[in-house]
Design an enzyme around this catalytic site. Structure first.
Site, PDB file in Angstrom:
ATOM      1  N   GLN A 162      14.836  14.404 -23.562  1.00  0.00           N
ATOM      2  CA  GLN A 162      14.540  15.460 -22.597  1.00  0.00           C
ATOM      3  C   GLN A 162      13.077  15.383 -22.163  1.00  0.00           C
ATOM      4  O   GLN A 162      12.199  15.998 -22.758  1.00  0.00           O
ATOM      5  CB  GLN A 162      14.854  16.837 -23.184  1.00  0.00           C
ATOM      6  CG  GLN A 162      14.771  17.906 -22.131  1.00  0.00           C
ATOM      7  CD  GLN A 162      15.447  19.190 -22.550  1.00  0.00           C
ATOM      8  OE1 GLN A 162      15.931  19.340 -23.651  1.00  0.00           O
ATOM      9  NE2 GLN A 162      15.461  20.132 -21.639  1.00  0.00           N
ATOM     10  N   PHE A 163      12.838  14.644 -21.069  1.00  0.00           N
ATOM     11  CA  PHE A 163      11.479  14.492 -20.563  1.00  0.00           C
ATOM     12  C   PHE A 163      10.920  15.811 -20.046  1.00  0.00           C
ATOM     13  O   PHE A 163       9.709  15.985 -19.956  1.00  0.00           O
ATOM     14  CB  PHE A 163      11.415  13.413 -19.478  1.00  0.00           C
ATOM     15  CG  PHE A 163      11.914  13.838 -18.123  1.00  0.00           C
ATOM     16  CD1 PHE A 163      11.019  14.292 -17.162  1.00  0.00           C
ATOM     17  CD2 PHE A 163      13.262  13.801 -17.826  1.00  0.00           C
ATOM     18  CE1 PHE A 163      11.472  14.692 -15.913  1.00  0.00           C
ATOM     19  CE2 PHE A 163      13.721  14.182 -16.587  1.00  0.00           C
ATOM     20  CZ  PHE A 163      12.829  14.645 -15.628  1.00  0.00           C
ATOM     21  N   THR A 164      11.777  16.771 -19.730  1.00  0.00           N
ATOM     22  CA  THR A 164      11.310  18.044 -19.184  1.00  0.00           C
ATOM     23  C   THR A 164      10.513  18.863 -20.200  1.00  0.00           C
ATOM     24  O   THR A 164       9.898  19.856 -19.832  1.00  0.00           O
ATOM     25  CB  THR A 164      12.474  18.893 -18.628  1.00  0.00           C
ATOM     26  OG1 THR A 164      13.386  19.178 -19.685  1.00  0.00           O
ATOM     27  CG2 THR A 164      13.188  18.157 -17.499  1.00  0.00           C
TER      28      THR A 164
END
Length: 148
Positions: A83-85
């Site tokens: 999850q790069f967010t």
């Protein structure tokens, strides 16, 4: 690197209508790699230490309802989702910026390495698919969430 660890009674991840990972009791881990991780000479060593620590973290309740048991003690599983967010920067305007996130190629390498190290520590490790549009379903237990 940022990790959001949630104690769950069940969790799953679905991609294009197909379940790619599913667990019962255990931990859902959201994994994000940051720009600083791209060139860090110590990042693999940090991942090794964290992967060893997670199954030993005493965050499950014992028979007296005290937070005293580890993932290993409860025979729990891991579900790891990229999850790069986690590196969203919302300080300017209304649209998050992701310039602090690691480049996709290196982030995938670090994610794969983290999963590999976790598989050495836990009996059951399920995953999502890096870079895919994933639907994550979970029943948070507690709720109990730890950020590393």
């Amino acid at each position: 690197m940022k990790l959001v660890i949630q104690r769950v009674t069940e969790a799953s991840v679905t991609v294009d209508g197909n379940v790619t990972g599913s667990i019962g009791q255990g931990l859902l881990i959201l994994f994000g790699a940051g720009k600083e991780d791209e060139t860090s000479p110590d990042i693999e060593r940090e991942i090794d230490k964290i992967a060893e620590k997670i199954p030993k973290m005493r965050i499950f309740s014992d028979e007296n309802d005290k937070i005293n048991l580890s993932l290993k003690d409860v025979n729990g599983s891991l579900l790891i989702v990229s999850q790069f967010t986690l590196y969203a920067d919302c300080s300017h305007g209304n649209r998050p910026s992701f310039t602090n996130a690691c480049s996709p190629g290196r982030a995938e390498e670090l994610y794969d390495y983290f999963v590999e190290q976790c598989r050495k520590q836990a009996d059951t490790v399920e995953t999502g698919i890096f870079g895919a549009d994933m639907k994550v379903k979970l029943l948070n237990d507690g709720p109990f969430t730890v950020i590393l």
